[in-house]
Design an enzyme around this catalytic site. Structure first.
Site, PDB file in Angstrom:
ATOM      1  N   LYS A   1       0.836  -1.208   0.000  1.00  0.00           N
ATOM      2  CA  LYS A   1       0.000   0.000   0.000  1.00  0.00           C
ATOM      3  C   LYS A   1       0.872   1.261   0.000  1.00  0.00           C
ATOM      4  O   LYS A   1       0.664   2.173  -0.783  1.00  0.00           O
ATOM      5  CB  LYS A   1      -0.917   0.025   1.238  1.00  0.00           C
ATOM      6  CG  LYS A   1      -1.839  -1.170   1.342  1.00  0.00           C
ATOM      7  CD  LYS A   1      -2.745  -1.073   2.552  1.00  0.00           C
ATOM      8  CE  LYS A   1      -2.027  -1.133   3.888  1.00  0.00           C
ATOM      9  NZ  LYS A   1      -1.346  -2.414   4.162  1.00  0.00           N
TER      10      LYS A   1
ATOM     11  N   ARG B   1      11.883  -5.501   4.773  1.00  0.00           N
ATOM     12  CA  ARG B   1      11.604  -4.077   4.503  1.00  0.00           C
ATOM     13  C   ARG B   1      12.575  -3.163   5.255  1.00  0.00           C
ATOM     14  O   ARG B   1      12.903  -3.390   6.411  1.00  0.00           O
ATOM     15  CB  ARG B   1      10.177  -3.748   4.925  1.00  0.00           C
ATOM     16  CG  ARG B   1       9.903  -2.247   4.855  1.00  0.00           C
ATOM     17  CD  ARG B   1       8.459  -1.898   4.930  1.00  0.00           C
ATOM     18  NE  ARG B   1       7.802  -2.356   6.130  1.00  0.00           N
ATOM     19  CZ  ARG B   1       6.494  -2.275   6.318  1.00  0.00           C
ATOM     20  NH1 ARG B   1       5.728  -1.770   5.365  1.00  0.00           N
ATOM     21  NH2 ARG B   1       5.947  -2.717   7.429  1.00  0.00           N
TER      22      ARG B   1
ATOM     23  N   ARG C   1      11.323  -1.366  10.867  1.00  0.00           N
ATOM     24  CA  ARG C   1      10.247  -1.051  11.805  1.00  0.00           C
ATOM     25  C   ARG C   1      10.201  -2.080  12.929  1.00  0.00           C
ATOM     26  O   ARG C   1      10.371  -3.270  12.690  1.00  0.00           O
ATOM     27  CB  ARG C   1       8.897  -1.038  11.055  1.00  0.00           C
ATOM     28  CG  ARG C   1       8.561   0.313  10.500  1.00  0.00           C
ATOM     29  CD  ARG C   1       7.379   0.322   9.583  1.00  0.00           C
ATOM     30  NE  ARG C   1       6.193  -0.361  10.063  1.00  0.00           N
ATOM     31  CZ  ARG C   1       5.037  -0.368   9.398  1.00  0.00           C
ATOM     32  NH1 ARG C   1       4.934   0.274   8.245  1.00  0.00           N
ATOM     33  NH2 ARG C   1       3.997  -1.008   9.879  1.00  0.00           N
TER      34      ARG C   1
ATOM     35  N   ARG D   1      -9.869   0.404   8.104  1.00  0.00           N
ATOM     36  CA  ARG D   1      -9.537  -1.003   8.391  1.00  0.00           C
ATOM     37  C   ARG D   1     -10.694  -1.744   9.024  1.00  0.00           C
ATOM     38  O   ARG D   1     -10.583  -2.935   9.314  1.00  0.00           O
ATOM     39  CB  ARG D   1      -8.361  -1.067   9.352  1.00  0.00           C
ATOM     40  CG  ARG D   1      -7.087  -0.880   8.586  1.00  0.00           C
ATOM     41  CD  ARG D   1      -5.908  -1.032   9.461  1.00  0.00           C
ATOM     42  NE  ARG D   1      -4.907  -0.157   8.967  1.00  0.00           N
ATOM     43  CZ  ARG D   1      -3.677  -0.520   8.664  1.00  0.00           C
ATOM     44  NH1 ARG D   1      -3.294  -1.747   8.846  1.00  0.00           N
ATOM     45  NH2 ARG D   1      -2.832   0.349   8.214  1.00  0.00           N
TER      46      ARG D   1
ATOM     47  N   ARG E   1      -0.479  -8.857  13.095  1.00  0.00           N
ATOM     48  CA  ARG E   1      -1.009  -7.787  12.227  1.00  0.00           C
ATOM     49  C   ARG E   1      -1.809  -8.398  11.080  1.00  0.00           C
ATOM     50  O   ARG E   1      -2.900  -7.927  10.759  1.00  0.00           O
ATOM     51  CB  ARG E   1       0.149  -6.951  11.656  1.00  0.00           C
ATOM     52  CG  ARG E   1       0.681  -5.945  12.652  1.00  0.00           C
ATOM     53  CD  ARG E   1       2.041  -5.412  12.240  1.00  0.00           C
ATOM     54  NE  ARG E   1       2.063  -4.804  10.935  1.00  0.00           N
ATOM     55  CZ  ARG E   1       3.174  -4.648  10.223  1.00  0.00           C
ATOM     56  NH1 ARG E   1       4.337  -5.063  10.694  1.00  0.00           N
ATOM     57  NH2 ARG E   1       3.129  -4.067   9.061  1.00  0.00           N
TER      58      ARG E   1
END
Ligand code: AP5
Length: 220
Positions: A13, A129, A162, A90, A173
């Site tokens: 996203k 990431r 992160r 969400r 998540r």
């Protein structure tokens, strides 16, 4: 024109929202990014959101909807072509609140793009990431590596991982988001604005070719 980007954690996203806001004149609104900034700056919002984001749970609707209300009011004064919502809504409750908030400005969600990616691939993406601590550019150590390890190509900032990208938190998540995704897809399908982009097995550049084409179709 306002766009919602839907996808499970790691679907891409943020990557696609940044790309689309570079091509078109959209404002990129990421609730995750706003929470991370608030937590770093130890603001009241950050203190309220911290325990949820750290564990991978959803921040309660009343906190998130209040935040988005203020953001929409602020962004509407800027005169962009519209907003790309990355990470909001969400829950169905958030989707309805968003519709009401936009209606106050005679606006609506014109397009919802769902980026569909298999769960196994999401875990690989999130564990590799890296993000620039200055300009927030998104990299992946394998799929989209920077020219120099640990350094942002765009601004020279340091790249970091992160804290919620640890395997245990990632799994939570994905689970939390999966529970709500079907309802959100049904919500936007019913409004006639839902488009799906398959992200599984595709590199960021392949998906980046597809998303602007979808936007152009709805823009004309
Ligand atoms: P948020 O920051 O929004 O996290 P998320 O939804 O879990 O999404 P991510 O940012 O992890 O993934 P992404 O889909 O943007 O993928 P990306 O482009 O980075 O939210 C964080 C937390 O805040 C939540 O857990 C929650 O607690 C809270 N929160 C936020 N909004 C909320 C709300 N509305 N309500 C309640 N709570 C809320 O890509 C991932 C990686 O894959 C990158 O390394 C990238 O380079 C790579 N990649 C991207 N595309 C591809 C591709 N096609 N092929 C290979 N690699 C790719």
């Amino acid at each position: 024109m306002n766009i919602v980007l839907l996808g499970l954690p790691g679907a891409g996203k943020g990557t696609q929202a940044k790309h689309l806001s570079n091509i078109f004149d959209f404002y990129h609104l990421s609730t995750g990014e706003i929470f991370r900034r608030a937590i770093k700056n130890e603001t009241e919002l950050g203190k309220r959101a911290k325990k949820y984001t750290e564990s991978g749970d959803l921040v309660p609707d009343e906190i998130t909807i209040e935040l988005i209300k203020k953001e929409i009011e602020k962004v509407n004064k800027r005169g962009d072509e519209g907003i790309i919502f990355d990470g909001f809504p969400r829950t169905e409750n958030q989707a309805e609140a968003l519709s009401d908030l936009l209606a106050d400005f005679d606006q609506e969600i014109d397009l919802c793009i769902y980026i569909k990616v298999a769960v196994d691939e999401l875990i690989i993406r999130l564990s590799g990431r890296r993000i620039c601590e200055d300009c927030k550019a998104i990299y992946h150590i394998k799929f989209n590596p920077p020219a120099e390890e640990g350094i942002c190509d765009q601004c020279g900032g340091n790249l970091y991982q992160r804290t919620d990208d640890s395997e245990e938190v990632v799994k939570n998540r994905i689970e939390r988001n999966k529970q709500e995704m079907e309802k959100l897809l049904a919500y936007y399908e019913e409004k006639g604005v839902l488009e799906q982009v398959v992200g599984t097995g595709k590199m960021p550049e392949d998906v980046k070719e597809e998303t602007p084409l979808v936007v152009k179709e709805y823009r004309e």
